[in-house]
Motif scaffolding. Structure first.
Motif, PDB file in Angstrom:
ATOM      1  N   SER A   1     -26.098 -62.860  10.887  1.00 30.22           N
ATOM      2  CA  SER A   1     -24.924 -61.995  11.536  1.00 30.22           C
ATOM      3  C   SER A   1     -23.674 -62.428  11.601  1.00 30.22           C
ATOM      4  CB  SER A   1     -25.498 -61.870  13.096  1.00 30.22           C
ATOM      5  OG  SER A   1     -26.687 -61.438  13.306  1.00 30.22           O
ATOM      6  N   LEU A   2     -23.210 -63.100  10.459  1.00 30.30           N
ATOM      7  CA  LEU A   2     -22.053 -63.912  10.331  1.00 30.30           C
ATOM      8  C   LEU A   2     -20.898 -62.922  10.012  1.00 30.30           C
ATOM      9  CD1 LEU A   2     -22.261 -67.374   8.310  1.00 30.30           C
ATOM     10  CD2 LEU A   2     -21.669 -66.867  10.864  1.00 30.30           C
ATOM     11  N   LEU A   3     -19.880 -62.940  10.881  1.00 32.80           N
ATOM     12  CA  LEU A   3     -18.795 -62.118  10.532  1.00 32.80           C
ATOM     13  C   LEU A   3     -17.477 -62.902  10.191  1.00 32.80           C
ATOM     14  CD1 LEU A   3     -18.609 -59.974  13.873  1.00 32.80           C
ATOM     15  CD2 LEU A   3     -19.660 -59.344  11.666  1.00 32.80           C
ATOM     16  N   ARG A   4     -17.524 -64.256  10.568  1.00 32.76           N
ATOM     17  CA  ARG A   4     -16.436 -65.122   9.971  1.00 32.76           C
ATOM     18  C   ARG A   4     -16.931 -66.465   9.598  1.00 32.76           C
ATOM     19  NH1 ARG A   4     -14.857 -61.678  13.924  1.00 32.76           N
ATOM     20  NH2 ARG A   4     -15.985 -63.104  15.692  1.00 32.76           N
ATOM     21  N   LEU A   5     -16.751 -66.766   8.189  1.00 32.76           N
ATOM     22  CA  LEU A   5     -17.140 -68.258   7.909  1.00 32.76           C
ATOM     23  C   LEU A   5     -16.008 -69.097   7.175  1.00 32.76           C
ATOM     24  CD1 LEU A   5     -19.430 -70.299   7.182  1.00 32.76           C
ATOM     25  CD2 LEU A   5     -19.908 -68.690   4.994  1.00 32.76           C
ATOM     26  N   ASN A   6     -15.707 -69.974   7.844  1.00 32.55           N
ATOM     27  CA  ASN A   6     -14.633 -70.800   7.125  1.00 32.55           C
ATOM     28  C   ASN A   6     -15.272 -72.271   6.697  1.00 32.55           C
ATOM     29  OD1 ASN A   6     -12.358 -72.357   6.836  1.00 32.55           O
ATOM     30  ND2 ASN A   6     -11.319 -71.914   8.828  1.00 32.55           N
ATOM     31  N   LEU A   7     -14.947 -72.258   5.293  1.00 31.27           N
ATOM     32  CA  LEU A   7     -15.436 -73.498   4.523  1.00 31.27           C
ATOM     33  C   LEU A   7     -14.270 -74.147   3.923  1.00 31.27           C
ATOM     34  CD1 LEU A   7     -18.776 -71.993   2.879  1.00 31.27           C
ATOM     35  CD2 LEU A   7     -18.733 -73.457   4.734  1.00 31.27           C
ATOM     36  N   SER A   8     -13.069 -74.098   4.556  1.00 28.41           N
ATOM     37  CA  SER A   8     -11.902 -74.583   4.024  1.00 28.41           C
ATOM     38  C   SER A   8     -11.826 -76.279   3.952  1.00 28.41           C
ATOM     39  CB  SER A   8     -10.693 -74.075   4.688  1.00 28.41           C
ATOM     40  OG  SER A   8      -9.480 -74.523   4.386  1.00 28.41           O
ATOM     41  N   THR A   9     -11.402 -76.822   3.032  1.00 26.80           N
ATOM     42  CA  THR A   9     -11.153 -78.300   2.916  1.00 26.80           C
ATOM     43  C   THR A   9     -12.625 -78.949   3.206  1.00 26.80           C
ATOM     44  OG1 THR A   9      -9.189 -77.885   3.917  1.00 26.80           O
ATOM     45  CG2 THR A   9      -9.534 -80.193   3.287  1.00 26.80           C
ATOM     46  N   THR A  10     -13.605 -78.663   2.676  1.00 26.72           N
ATOM     47  CA  THR A  10     -15.051 -79.219   2.826  1.00 26.72           C
ATOM     48  C   THR A  10     -15.569 -79.975   1.438  1.00 26.72           C
ATOM     49  OG1 THR A  10     -15.995 -77.044   2.389  1.00 26.72           O
ATOM     50  CG2 THR A  10     -15.647 -77.791   4.722  1.00 26.72           C
ATOM     51  N   ASN A  11     -14.663 -80.234   0.595  1.00 32.72           N
ATOM     52  CA  ASN A  11     -15.054 -80.973  -0.627  1.00 32.72           C
ATOM     53  C   ASN A  11     -16.040 -80.283  -1.567  1.00 32.72           C
ATOM     54  OD1 ASN A  11     -13.632 -83.145   0.239  1.00 32.72           O
ATOM     55  ND2 ASN A  11     -15.013 -84.572   0.838  1.00 32.72           N
ATOM     56  N   ILE A  12     -15.799 -78.898  -1.481  1.00 32.66           N
ATOM     57  CA  ILE A  12     -16.780 -78.007  -2.426  1.00 32.66           C
ATOM     58  C   ILE A  12     -16.225 -78.013  -3.934  1.00 32.66           C
ATOM     59  CG2 ILE A  12     -17.477 -75.866  -2.712  1.00 32.66           C
ATOM     60  CD1 ILE A  12     -17.481 -75.424   0.244  1.00 32.66           C
ATOM     61  N   HIS A  13     -16.951 -78.306  -4.641  1.00 33.81           N
ATOM     62  CA  HIS A  13     -16.686 -78.321  -6.134  1.00 33.81           C
ATOM     63  C   HIS A  13     -17.117 -76.905  -6.702  1.00 33.81           C
ATOM     64  CE1 HIS A  13     -15.452 -82.335  -5.781  1.00 33.81           C
ATOM     65  NE2 HIS A  13     -16.828 -82.912  -5.758  1.00 33.81           N
ATOM     66  N   GLU A  14     -18.195 -76.264  -6.274  1.00 32.69           N
ATOM     67  CA  GLU A  14     -19.013 -75.268  -6.566  1.00 32.69           C
ATOM     68  C   GLU A  14     -19.905 -74.657  -5.689  1.00 32.69           C
ATOM     69  OE1 GLU A  14     -22.802 -77.607  -8.682  1.00 32.69           O
ATOM     70  OE2 GLU A  14     -21.255 -76.625 -10.035  1.00 32.69           O
ATOM     71  N   LEU A  15     -20.145 -73.362  -5.823  1.00 31.27           N
ATOM     72  CA  LEU A  15     -20.934 -72.319  -4.884  1.00 31.27           C
ATOM     73  C   LEU A  15     -21.905 -71.933  -5.618  1.00 31.27           C
ATOM     74  CD1 LEU A  15     -18.046 -70.646  -2.686  1.00 31.27           C
ATOM     75  CD2 LEU A  15     -19.427 -72.891  -2.274  1.00 31.27           C
ATOM     76  N   ALA A  16     -23.223 -72.159  -5.067  1.00 21.68           N
ATOM     77  CA  ALA A  16     -24.241 -71.857  -5.794  1.00 21.68           C
ATOM     78  C   ALA A  16     -24.735 -70.338  -5.494  1.00 21.68           C
ATOM     79  CB  ALA A  16     -25.512 -72.323  -5.249  1.00 21.68           C
ATOM     80  N   GLU A  17     -25.005 -69.555  -6.903  1.00 23.45           N
ATOM     81  CA  GLU A  17     -25.409 -68.320  -6.802  1.00 23.45           C
ATOM     82  C   GLU A  17     -26.270 -67.717  -5.782  1.00 23.45           C
ATOM     83  OE1 GLU A  17     -26.392 -64.700 -10.211  1.00 23.45           O
ATOM     84  OE2 GLU A  17     -26.753 -66.886 -10.623  1.00 23.45           O
ATOM     85  N   GLY A  18     -26.070 -66.823  -5.024  1.00 21.84           N
ATOM     86  CA  GLY A  18     -26.926 -66.486  -4.140  1.00 21.84           C
ATOM     87  C   GLY A  18     -26.801 -66.960  -2.644  1.00 21.84           C
ATOM     88  N   LEU A  19     -25.488 -67.816  -2.668  1.00 22.09           N
ATOM     89  CA  LEU A  19     -25.358 -68.620  -1.300  1.00 22.09           C
ATOM     90  C   LEU A  19     -24.997 -67.809  -0.026  1.00 22.09           C
ATOM     91  CD1 LEU A  19     -24.718 -71.356  -0.109  1.00 22.09           C
ATOM     92  CD2 LEU A  19     -22.397 -71.407  -0.425  1.00 22.09           C
ATOM     93  N   PHE A  20     -24.378 -66.433  -0.387  1.00 27.03           N
ATOM     94  CA  PHE A  20     -24.046 -65.547   0.571  1.00 27.03           C
ATOM     95  C   PHE A  20     -24.770 -64.133   0.319  1.00 27.03           C
ATOM     96  CE2 PHE A  20     -19.774 -67.578  -0.605  1.00 27.03           C
ATOM     97  CZ  PHE A  20     -19.897 -68.537   0.477  1.00 27.03           C
ATOM     98  N   LYS A  21     -25.948 -64.349  -0.050  1.00 26.74           N
ATOM     99  CA  LYS A  21     -27.019 -63.308  -0.045  1.00 26.74           C
ATOM    100  C   LYS A  21     -27.164 -62.640   0.896  1.00 26.74           C
ATOM    101  CE  LYS A  21     -31.242 -61.927  -2.668  1.00 26.74           C
ATOM    102  NZ  LYS A  21     -32.357 -62.393  -3.246  1.00 26.74           N
ATOM    103  N   LYS A  22     -27.370 -63.126   2.283  1.00 26.23           N
ATOM    104  CA  LYS A  22     -27.726 -62.834   3.428  1.00 26.23           C
ATOM    105  C   LYS A  22     -26.688 -62.464   4.329  1.00 26.23           C
ATOM    106  CE  LYS A  22     -32.262 -63.761   2.975  1.00 26.23           C
ATOM    107  NZ  LYS A  22     -33.209 -62.776   2.978  1.00 26.23           N
ATOM    108  N   GLN A  23     -25.381 -62.590   3.858  1.00 20.62           N
ATOM    109  CA  GLN A  23     -24.277 -62.410   4.512  1.00 20.62           C
ATOM    110  C   GLN A  23     -23.417 -60.896   4.346  1.00 20.62           C
ATOM    111  OE1 GLN A  23     -24.766 -65.830   3.550  1.00 20.62           O
ATOM    112  NE2 GLN A  23     -25.652 -65.736   5.666  1.00 20.62           N
TER     113      GLN A  23
END
Length: 484
Positions: free
Chosen positions: A327-349
């Protein structure tokens, strides 16, 4: 002809009687107990007030004050500015029988004197913040039976009594923020059955007596930020059916477990959190600036609509950590040491409207990552290590195509190879070239990109330190200004 008999209002006659008694007693009191400077002072507020604003009023602690020659009717609001008032005069509410709102903020108020609020039955809102009060005497608010809002923030309160707020049965909002409270007695809030909003931020509290909130069944907003909690028991609020806000920011809580039947918003910024577990229904979580290396454990994550994990050392998110957050409407992942995002990470959003991945070290992504984000309206992805070719693809096939709002970069031009619609990016050298095709290309960082990322992060960290020191100095100057 017989003349009609004029009938004076009862409150006017009572005021006159009190004034007469005061005038008769003052000579004796002056001769017996008052210092030579403690003379009866007559302050005609008409000379200081205009449209409910009173300026340049000075009342000392030992002054006996008559505020006006006669009661002033229909004055419902009164605000004192640029004034030095050590105490609230005894006749304040006799002089202003219709007063509903009184502001005496930043007036050097030092003490209450009984019976301070006699005749204040019409008073609804009282603002006494930014003064020098050190104590709230027992039963001092007798007479202010209809008070709805009471602000006592930024005083010098160290202790409270079980009966400090007696008679305030109608109170709905109480602020005791930025005082020096270290502990609270069990019955201090017991009489305030209608209390909705309680602000205790900026004190020295380390815990509460068990059962302290058991009679405040309507309590919905509690601010405990900037205290000294190292553990927190959510059982304190087990009788409240619905909480709109719980703010624990600025406490040191390495591990936190919360259990509420319904909690609208949790704010826990800067708590050095390493692990968080939330049982029950929660809608919004603000967890900025903590030490989380793993996702919070929320069995009923399906109810969460806002999740802010910015400024946490999460790193690359493995597996599918958002699979329950449907049910996410807002997601903040700023400045979290992310180098890459896996394919399908936001599949349910599928309902997501705002996504922030800015301030990381992302070089490239698979463009199919965004296929399920049909409702996205705001996408913040600046301050990364974007490859210019991939950034062109991201802009043309996703951001611009769906008319999504974004924010431009502020990276200095001398550190950048190029900009794509205001977003900084870098080209690859022949030695470390990578292919970026229509499916998004590779997702790992080149050695050059890593080195550049280190330099940029060092510059950013240095800038943040300077900014924090500037803010601290600015606050110290403001505090010195207020004290002067």
């Amino acid at each position: 002809m017989r003349r009609g008999c004029h009938r004076w209002p009862v409150w006017w006659l009572v005021w006159k009687l009190k004034l007469l008694m005061l005038l008769l007693l003052i000579p004796m009191a002056t001769a017996v107990s008052l210092p030579s400077s403690g003379q009866l002072r007559r302050i005609w507020l008409q000379d200081h007030c205009n449209a409910g604003i009173c300026a340049n009023v000075e009342i000392g602690r030992n002054d006996y004050v008559i505020l006006s020659q006669s009661p002033i009717a229909k004055q419902v609001m009164l605000t004192f500015v640029n004034s030095s008032i050590a105490k609230i005069p005894h006749l304040m509410f006799d002089t202003f029988p219709d007063l509903q709102l009184l502001r005496m903020e930043n007036c050097s108020l030092e003490t209450f004197e009984k019976p301070q609020f006699e005749g204040a039955s019409n008073l609804m809102s009282l603002f006494l913040g930014h003064n020098r009060l050190k104590d709230i005497p027992k039963n001092i608010f007798l007479g202010a039976d209809n008070l709805n809002t009471l602000h006592l923030e930024d005083n010098q309160l160290r202790t409270l009594h079980n009966h400090s707020f007696s008679a305030l049965k109608e109170l709905k909002e109480l602020s005791l923020a930025d005082n020096q409270l270290e502990q609270l007695p069990l019955g201090v809030f017991a009489g305030m059955r209608k209390l909705l909003d309680l602000n205790l931020a900026g004190n020295r509290l380390t815990g509460f007596p068990r059962g302290i909130f058991d009679r405040n069944l309507n309590l919905t907003r509690v601010n405990l930020a900037r205290n000294r909690f190292t553990v927190f028991e959510s059982e304190l609020f087990k009788l409240q059916p619905r909480m709109a806000l719980l703010d624990l920011s600025g406490n040191i809580l390495h591990e936190l477990t919360l259990n509420f039947s319904l909690l609208e918003l949790i704010v826990a910024q800067g708590c050095d959190l390493r692990r968080l577990t939330v049982y029950g229904v929660v809608h919004e979580l603000d967890l900025r600036n903590n030490s989380l290396r793993e996702m919070p454990h929320i069995p009923q994550a399906v109810n969460v609509t806002t999740l802010d994990l910015s400024q946490n050392p999460l790193g690359n998110l493995q597996g599918n950590p958002f699979r329950r957050f449907t049910s996410l409407l807002r997601l903040n992942l700023s400045t979290t040491n992310i180098h890459e995002l896996a394919e399908g990470l936001f599949k349910k959003q599928t309902q997501l409207k705002m996504l922030d991945i800015s301030g990381n070290t992302i070089y490239s992504l698979k463009i199919t990552l965004f296929d399920s984000l049909k409702q996205l309206q705001y996408f913040y992805f600046q301050q990364n290590n974007w490859n210019c070719d991939f950034l062109q693809l991201l802009m043309s096939s996703f951001v611009k195509r769906r008319d999504i709002s974004f924010m431009e970069d502020v990276t200095a031009p001398e550190l950048v190879d190029d900009y794509v619609d205001g977003i900084a990016c870098w080209y690859e050298s022949d030695k470390f070239s990578k292919k970026c095709d229509g499916d998004g290309g590779g997702s790992s960082l080149s050695n050059a990109a890593i080195e550049l990322s280190v330099v940029r992060n060092e510059i950013k960290a240095f800038t943040e330190v300077v900014e924090k020191k500037f803010v601290k100095v600015y606050r110290m100057l403001e505090e010195m200004k207020l004290k002067l």
